[in-house]
Write a protein that holds these residues in place. Structure first.
Motif, PDB file in Angstrom:
ATOM      1  N   PRO A  28       0.808  -1.253   0.208  1.00  0.00           N
ATOM      2  CA  PRO A  28      -0.161  -0.015   0.028  1.00  0.00           C
ATOM      3  C   PRO A  28       0.851   1.213  -0.197  1.00  0.00           C
ATOM      4  O   PRO A  28       0.328   2.375  -0.092  1.00  0.00           O
ATOM      5  CB  PRO A  28      -0.690  -0.221   1.190  1.00  0.00           C
ATOM      6  N   ASN A  29       2.311   1.309   0.335  1.00  0.00           N
ATOM      7  CA  ASN A  29       3.094   2.410   0.426  1.00  0.00           C
ATOM      8  C   ASN A  29       4.027   2.400  -0.860  1.00  0.00           C
ATOM      9  O   ASN A  29       4.842   3.042  -0.900  1.00  0.00           O
ATOM     10  CB  ASN A  29       3.667   2.314   1.587  1.00  0.00           C
ATOM     11  N   GLY A  30       3.967   1.356  -1.822  1.00  0.00           N
ATOM     12  CA  GLY A  30       4.647   1.106  -3.017  1.00  0.00           C
ATOM     13  C   GLY A  30       4.441   1.791  -4.299  1.00  0.00           C
ATOM     14  O   GLY A  30       3.334   3.056  -4.088  1.00  0.00           O
ATOM     15  N   ARG A  31       4.821   1.894  -5.225  1.00  0.00           N
ATOM     16  CA  ARG A  31       4.484   2.506  -6.426  1.00  0.00           C
ATOM     17  C   ARG A  31       3.180   2.671  -6.791  1.00  0.00           C
ATOM     18  O   ARG A  31       2.535   3.477  -7.676  1.00  0.00           O
ATOM     19  CB  ARG A  31       5.547   2.136  -7.693  1.00  0.00           C
ATOM     20  N   LEU A  32       2.471   1.659  -6.405  1.00  0.00           N
ATOM     21  CA  LEU A  32       0.809   1.408  -6.914  1.00  0.00           C
ATOM     22  C   LEU A  32      -0.021   1.867  -5.847  1.00  0.00           C
ATOM     23  O   LEU A  32      -1.263   1.776  -5.761  1.00  0.00           O
ATOM     24  CB  LEU A  32       0.536  -0.026  -7.077  1.00  0.00           C
ATOM     25  N   ARG A  33       0.658   2.620  -4.955  1.00  0.00           N
ATOM     26  CA  ARG A  33      -0.198   3.465  -3.885  1.00  0.00           C
ATOM     27  C   ARG A  33      -1.524   3.990  -4.381  1.00  0.00           C
ATOM     28  O   ARG A  33      -2.425   4.042  -3.652  1.00  0.00           O
ATOM     29  CB  ARG A  33       0.714   4.348  -2.958  1.00  0.00           C
ATOM     30  N   PRO A  34      -1.522   4.928  -5.520  1.00  0.00           N
ATOM     31  CA  PRO A  34      -2.656   5.613  -5.831  1.00  0.00           C
ATOM     32  C   PRO A  34      -3.705   4.481  -6.314  1.00  0.00           C
ATOM     33  O   PRO A  34      -4.903   4.971  -5.855  1.00  0.00           O
ATOM     34  CB  PRO A  34      -2.120   6.168  -7.446  1.00  0.00           C
ATOM     35  N   LEU A  35      -3.501   3.180  -6.650  1.00  0.00           N
ATOM     36  CA  LEU A  35      -4.629   2.497  -6.931  1.00  0.00           C
ATOM     37  C   LEU A  35      -5.104   1.905  -5.612  1.00  0.00           C
ATOM     38  O   LEU A  35      -6.444   1.935  -5.323  1.00  0.00           O
ATOM     39  CB  LEU A  35      -4.217   1.241  -7.837  1.00  0.00           C
ATOM     40  N   HIS A  36      -4.408   1.655  -4.604  1.00  0.00           N
ATOM     41  CA  HIS A  36      -4.804   1.327  -3.199  1.00  0.00           C
ATOM     42  C   HIS A  36      -5.535   2.465  -2.455  1.00  0.00           C
ATOM     43  O   HIS A  36      -6.750   2.149  -2.083  1.00  0.00           O
ATOM     44  CB  HIS A  36      -3.713   0.831  -2.284  1.00  0.00           C
ATOM     45  N   LEU A 189       3.952   7.455  -9.547  1.00  0.00           N
ATOM     46  CA  LEU A 189       4.235   6.006 -10.359  1.00  0.00           C
ATOM     47  C   LEU A 189       5.528   6.602 -11.145  1.00  0.00           C
ATOM     48  O   LEU A 189       5.862   7.540 -11.291  1.00  0.00           O
ATOM     49  CB  LEU A 189       2.904   6.479 -11.516  1.00  0.00           C
ATOM     50  N   PRO A 190       5.974   5.482 -11.810  1.00  0.00           N
ATOM     51  CA  PRO A 190       7.072   5.617 -12.783  1.00  0.00           C
ATOM     52  C   PRO A 190       6.917   6.649 -13.875  1.00  0.00           C
ATOM     53  O   PRO A 190       5.788   6.602 -14.400  1.00  0.00           O
ATOM     54  CB  PRO A 190       7.756   4.330 -13.098  1.00  0.00           C
ATOM     55  N   ILE A 191       7.754   7.334 -14.231  1.00  0.00           N
ATOM     56  CA  ILE A 191       7.552   8.244 -15.350  1.00  0.00           C
ATOM     57  C   ILE A 191       7.517   7.494 -16.590  1.00  0.00           C
ATOM     58  O   ILE A 191       8.165   6.345 -16.833  1.00  0.00           O
ATOM     59  CB  ILE A 191       8.955   9.167 -15.385  1.00  0.00           C
TER      60      ILE A 191
END
Length: 250
Positions: A28-36, A189-191
């Motif tokens: 939940p705190n990684g690069r996909l946090r926005p989806l969480h 998110l990654p560029i």
């Protein structure tokens, strides 16, 4: 907007981008946090619309019992799992094998029986798969051939069933927030995760969906409050992120 056609719905580069983050799907705190962070309001919208269409109680913990749902482009299963917990017979499909592997591992650890498949929309449709509900969240801006993708997923909606989509509007505001802000400044998110030119206005998406024979019922904005760090549904604000639901008439 002119929408190019390809021979497949799969964009290998796009799949590679998300497979590179496969190990982080459930962080939940990684690069996909926005989806969480966005997941609760996506689920809220689905519960509201599905319950209204099928005569269910949205507050019932098993509101979707007896319904078949396809989550196409499911990634690691962030939305697939809560839908399964609501009682739906779930199929989660993604063209990225690494994403499906991550989804299967997590679901098994949670004791959830979900039919995960590393496959494409066109392959599923060719098998004659049909569902009460098809969900395609944050995927239409990543496919290689949008008209083909929409035709294939629409063909899998049973008469009387629903199709849900979520994507981003092609506005200057979305460029500033989703590209410059989320990728370059906040580094959520990654560029390169998103290509602003592939974002769709609500009118463009509505026309493309209705070209498949479905009828668009509603569109609703998903709005982020940076001060509270909170997402909410807002019917009149489709400037950046939005959801859309369409129906195949019975």
């Amino acid at each position: 907007m002119s929408i190019p056609h390809a021979q497949s719905t799969v964009d290998a580069a796009e799949i590679g981008n998300f497979e590179a983050m496969a190990a982080e799907w459930w962080d939940p705190n990684g690069r996909l946090r926005p989806l969480h962070d966005m997941n609760p309001i996506r689920l809220e919208y689905l519960k509201r619309e599905i319950s209204a269409r099928f005569g269910r109680d949205a507050k019932d913990s098993r509101a979707f019992e007896g319904l078949s749902i396809l989550d196409i482009g499911c990634g690691g299963g962030l939305l697939t799992e809560p839908l399964a917990r609501l009682g739906a017979a779930m199929v989660g499909a993604d063209a990225g094998a690494a994403n499906i592997a991550a989804a299967k591992t997590h679901a098994e650890a949670q004791g959830l029986a979900i039919d995960y498949r590393a496959t494409t929309a066109e392959a599923l449709a060719a098998e004659g798969a049909r569902f009460d509900v098809v969900v395609a969240m944050e995927i239409v801006e990543h496919v290689a051939d949008l008209p083909l993708f929409l035709r294939e997923i629409a063909s899998m909606v049973k008469p009387g069933g629903l199709l849900f989509l979520a994507t981003m509007n092609r506005t200057l505001k979305s460029f500033a927030l989703a590209i410059v802000g989320a990728e370059y400044i906040l580094r959520w998110l990654p560029i390169g995760t998103h290509d602003w030119k592939k974002f769709l206005t609500p009118k463009e998406l509505e026309r493309a969906v209705e070209a498949t024979g479905l009828e668009v019922l509603d569109a609703c904005g998903m709005v982020f409050d940076p001060l509270r760090g909170h997402w909410s549904l807002k019917a009149g604000d489709l400037d950046v992120n939005y959801l859309m639901v369409a129906e195949r008439r019975a």
